[in-house]
Design a protein around this motif. Structure first.
Motif, mmCIF file in Angstrom:
data_model
loop_
_atom_site.group_PDB
_atom_site.id
_atom_site.type_symbol
_atom_site.label_atom_id
_atom_site.label_comp_id
_atom_site.label_asym_id
_atom_site.label_seq_id
_atom_site.Cartn_x
_atom_site.Cartn_y
_atom_site.Cartn_z
ATOM 1 N N LEU A 184 0.883 4.952 1.660
ATOM 2 C CA LEU A 184 0.340 5.774 2.723
ATOM 3 C C LEU A 184 0.803 7.216 2.528
ATOM 4 N N CYS A 201 -3.546 12.991 -0.151
ATOM 5 C CA CYS A 201 -4.086 12.121 0.898
ATOM 6 C C CYS A 201 -5.428 11.514 0.494
ATOM 7 N N ASP A 243 -3.861 4.998 -0.167
ATOM 8 C CA ASP A 243 -4.559 3.848 0.403
ATOM 9 C C ASP A 243 -4.924 4.100 1.859
ATOM 10 N N LYS A 244 -4.090 4.903 2.528
ATOM 11 C CA LYS A 244 -4.386 5.325 3.895
ATOM 12 C C LYS A 244 -3.680 6.648 4.140
ATOM 13 N N SER A 245 -4.360 7.585 4.775
ATOM 14 C CA SER A 245 -3.729 8.850 5.128
ATOM 15 C C SER A 245 -3.801 9.042 6.636
ATOM 16 N N VAL A 246 -2.784 9.728 7.172
ATOM 17 C CA VAL A 246 -2.685 9.917 8.622
ATOM 18 C C VAL A 246 -2.316 11.358 8.913
ATOM 19 N N LYS A 254 0.817 -1.204 0.000
ATOM 20 C CA LYS A 254 0.000 0.000 0.000
ATOM 21 C C LYS A 254 0.859 1.267 0.000
ATOM 22 N N ASN A 298 1.975 0.478 10.449
ATOM 23 C CA ASN A 298 1.475 0.207 9.099
ATOM 24 C C ASN A 298 2.485 -0.528 8.213
#
Length: 292
Positions: free
Chosen positions: A34, A46, A50-53, A32, A74
């Protein structure tokens, strides 16, 4: 084993994130991409990660710990910095991440430090036998001149001062300002992307003439394989402690084939998409170098 990649300070780096996603999917479809940002809801990159933080500012005391936790939780193996302000703390903490199998693609601290201070950047160019605009003593200025902060970014605080009457006390007394030779309009600007291996060996070099600039980064340009390419290739084939994408900026007088150094940004620049479209696939180079 997942080979997740994190783009830090993702902001508007949509194209860059997509390039990494394409190459990562070719390598391992389970891995993924990120992205981290101060405000992921307002970051276009973002939105497609696939994933944002959300993460604090790179100058905050908790930045490194927050980033490390995101990477650990992650299963991130590569961190790709994209913002000037995060470079020094990341370079200082690279080994902490590396001990846990997380590679930050960043040059050595000393090189980063010299790139972030334009007075030291001058010394880098001179060590490579590349001319640099004269930096004036503030007590002996020559007009017109160019004024900018020695640690500036995105052209913030940079301006032309045409005559002594245009020079303000604020300009003169700001301890961060440096005053430089104003380069003739005969010169155009080039951005040059270079990819350096972990051992500092140059394997790709793409010069681009800057046509339009937005917030200090090229938004429109055209690739040029001309004398600039040959000039640089002889000088930067090997740079110890330098790795990943390095973005050089130059003033170029095409008619007289004269080149002057301007800046070095040791990260992916905003104009990298043109380099990618020209066939220089830095994301693939990184995946092959660090994952295979």
């Amino acid at each position: 084993m997942n080979s997740n990649i994190l783009i830090s300070s993702a902001g508007r780096r949509v194209e860059l994130l997509n390039y990494f996603r394409t190459e990562l999917q070719n390598f391992d479809k389970a891995s993924k991409i990120l992205a981290t940002d101060l405000n992921p809801d307002l970051s276009s990159a973002c939105q497609i990660a696939d994933k944002s933080v959300e993460i604090c500012h790179s100058q905050d005391a908790d930045f490194i710990d927050q980033l490390f936790n995101v990477c650990s939780e992650n299963k991130v193996r590569l961190v790709i910095p994209t913002n000037d302000n995060e470079l020094v703390p990341l370079a200082l903490n690279k080994e902490k991440f590396s001990e846990f199998g997380i590679e930050i693609i960043i040059s050595d601290y000393q090189f980063i430090k010299e790139c972030r201070d334009k007075r030291e950047t001058k010394k880098i160019f001179e060590s490579l036998d590349i001319e640099y605009p004269e930096i004036y003593d503030k007590n002996n200025l020559k007009f017109p001149l160019f004024c900018k902060p020695y640690d500036g970014s995105s052209s913030i605080g940079s301006k032309v001062i045409k005559a002594e009457n245009d020079l303000t006390l604020d300009d003169l007394n700001d301890p961060k300002n440096i005053f430089m030779e104003l380069i003739s309009s005969n010169y155009c600007e080039y951005t040059v992307d270079g990819y350096f291996t972990n051992e500092g060996k140059l394997i790709s070099l793409v010069p681009k003439e800057r046509i339009e600039v937005r917030s200090g980064e090229v938004s429109k340009g055209i690739t040029r394989k001309d004398f600039v390419y040959d000039f640089l290739l002889r000088r930067i084939k090997f740079l110890p402690g330098v790795r990943g994408c390095i973005t050089f900026q130059f003033f170029v007088d095409v008619q007289n084939q004269d080149i002057k150094g301007l800046e070095i940004n040791p990260r992916f620049g905003g104009g990298y998409p043109l380099t990618y479209c020209a066939g220089s696939n830095f994301p693939k180079y990184l995946i092959n170098e660090y994952f295979l």
